[in-house]
Design a protein around this motif. Structure first.
Motif, mmCIF file in Angstrom:
data_model
loop_
_atom_site.group_PDB
_atom_site.id
_atom_site.type_symbol
_atom_site.label_atom_id
_atom_site.label_comp_id
_atom_site.label_asym_id
_atom_site.label_seq_id
_atom_site.Cartn_x
_atom_site.Cartn_y
_atom_site.Cartn_z
ATOM 1 N N LYS A 117 0.810 -1.215 0.000
ATOM 2 C CA LYS A 117 0.000 0.000 0.000
ATOM 3 C C LYS A 117 0.845 1.267 0.000
ATOM 4 N N TYR A 118 2.065 1.165 0.544
ATOM 5 C CA TYR A 118 2.948 2.331 0.552
ATOM 6 C C TYR A 118 3.566 2.549 -0.829
ATOM 7 N N LYS A 119 3.825 1.451 -1.516
ATOM 8 C CA LYS A 119 4.419 1.550 -2.854
ATOM 9 C C LYS A 119 3.425 2.059 -3.886
ATOM 10 N N ASN A 120 2.144 1.708 -3.712
ATOM 11 C CA ASN A 120 1.152 2.199 -4.684
ATOM 12 C C ASN A 120 0.408 3.446 -4.210
ATOM 13 N N GLY A 121 0.781 3.953 -3.042
ATOM 14 C CA GLY A 121 0.239 5.220 -2.558
ATOM 15 C C GLY A 121 -1.156 5.160 -1.982
ATOM 16 N N THR A 122 -1.618 3.962 -1.599
ATOM 17 C CA THR A 122 -2.967 3.831 -1.047
ATOM 18 C C THR A 122 -2.976 3.798 0.486
ATOM 19 N N ASP A 123 -1.841 4.099 1.109
ATOM 20 C CA ASP A 123 -1.760 4.104 2.575
ATOM 21 C C ASP A 123 -2.510 5.286 3.170
ATOM 22 N N GLU A 124 -3.058 5.058 4.361
ATOM 23 C CA GLU A 124 -3.708 6.134 5.095
ATOM 24 C C GLU A 124 -2.633 6.962 5.815
ATOM 25 N N PRO A 125 -2.850 8.267 5.976
ATOM 26 C CA PRO A 125 -1.861 9.092 6.687
ATOM 27 C C PRO A 125 -1.684 8.652 8.136
ATOM 28 N N CYS A 126 -0.461 8.802 8.659
ATOM 29 C CA CYS A 126 -0.201 8.576 10.070
ATOM 30 C C CYS A 126 -0.719 9.788 10.841
ATOM 31 N N ASN A 184 -1.041 16.872 16.028
ATOM 32 C CA ASN A 184 -1.651 18.038 15.384
ATOM 33 C C ASN A 184 -1.511 18.035 13.864
ATOM 34 N N TYR A 185 -1.093 16.928 13.315
ATOM 35 C CA TYR A 185 -0.879 16.885 11.872
ATOM 36 C C TYR A 185 -0.871 15.451 11.380
ATOM 37 N N GLU A 186 -0.845 15.295 10.053
ATOM 38 C CA GLU A 186 -0.818 13.985 9.431
ATOM 39 C C GLU A 186 0.389 13.880 8.510
ATOM 40 N N ILE A 187 0.935 12.675 8.409
ATOM 41 C CA ILE A 187 2.058 12.412 7.510
ATOM 42 C C ILE A 187 1.759 11.136 6.736
ATOM 43 N N LYS A 188 1.842 11.207 5.424
ATOM 44 C CA LYS A 188 1.620 10.033 4.592
ATOM 45 C C LYS A 188 2.971 9.438 4.209
ATOM 46 N N ILE A 189 3.211 8.203 4.628
ATOM 47 C CA ILE A 189 4.515 7.567 4.446
ATOM 48 C C ILE A 189 4.898 7.470 2.972
ATOM 49 N N SER A 190 3.931 7.164 2.119
ATOM 50 C CA SER A 190 4.235 6.977 0.698
ATOM 51 C C SER A 190 4.723 8.251 0.018
#
Length: 217
Positions: free
Chosen positions: A103-112, A116-122
């Protein structure tokens, strides 16, 4: 490791209450406050993460971690080795490397979700800053799309360390990651790697160095 035995005695006695706190939200703050206090008797630097079962036949996984701090390794291992047979939980020493990166390689991961903020691993990318052949330590530049907006958060660095640790695993993080320098993502991302490729990159550097050492002239 008597204090660890005491922790597990408490956990086993209150297992149903801990499960209710997770699943039903019953006295959650109080339950986890007490659990943390019992853990602090062993070490204030050891923490735990609880992961939900992957299937209905699995148990909750309680992972003990010291953030890669080597002196805590014996105690963390003891938590797993001394764990009793529990009905709803199973123990694990250390954060293990990520197993499925699809999911991280295809960009379908949910943000962490951080405080106070979100970070998307992909969306995180990296580049090698330095590699010490003798110590196997690496320094990396890490690029965030929203770094300029996030850099004022005091917990940003610790959250990034936590994210990287979950990808490469706690042991690899301690052995190989010397420094992570945070940067704003530039418009030109040529030559950068996805963060999810970091485990393979570390393995590549290690193998390249090993071949150089054994090469005969």
């Amino acid at each position: 490791m008597k204090k660890i035995t005491t922790f597990w005695n408490y956990f086993q006695k209150n297992e149903q209450e801990i499960l209710n706190a997770i699943l039903l939200g019953i006295n959650t703050d109080e339950v986890f406050s007490q659990l943390t206090k019992k853990l602090d008797y062993v070490s204030k630097r050891i923490s735990f993460v609880i992961k939900a079962p992957l299937t209905i036949n699995d148990k909750f996984l309680i992972i003990f971690t010291g953030g890669g701090y080597r002196k805590l390794f014996p105690k963390i291992i003891a938590f797993e080795e001394q764990a009793p047979t529990l009905k709803h939980f199973t123990a694990q020493a250390f954060i293990k490397p990520l197993q499925d990166a699809t999911k991280y390689k295809n960009g379908t991961d949910e943000p962490c979700i951080c405080k106070n903020y979100e970070i998307k691993i992909s969306e995180i990318q990296i580049a090698l800053l330095d590699y010490n052949i003798a110590t196997k330590h690496i320094k990396i530049n890490l690029y965030l799309p929203d770094y300029n907006e996030l850099k004022h958060f005091e917990d940003l660095k610790s959250n990034i360390d936590w994210i990287v640790m979950q990808i490469v695993g706690e042991i690899t993080f301690r052995i190989h990651i010397k420094k992570i320098k945070l940067n704003q993502m530039s418009l030109d991302d040529s030559g950068l790697l996805s963060l999810i490729e970091l485990p393979d990159f570390i393995e590549y550097l290690y193998k390249i160095n090993s071949r150089k050492k054994t090469r005969k002239i």
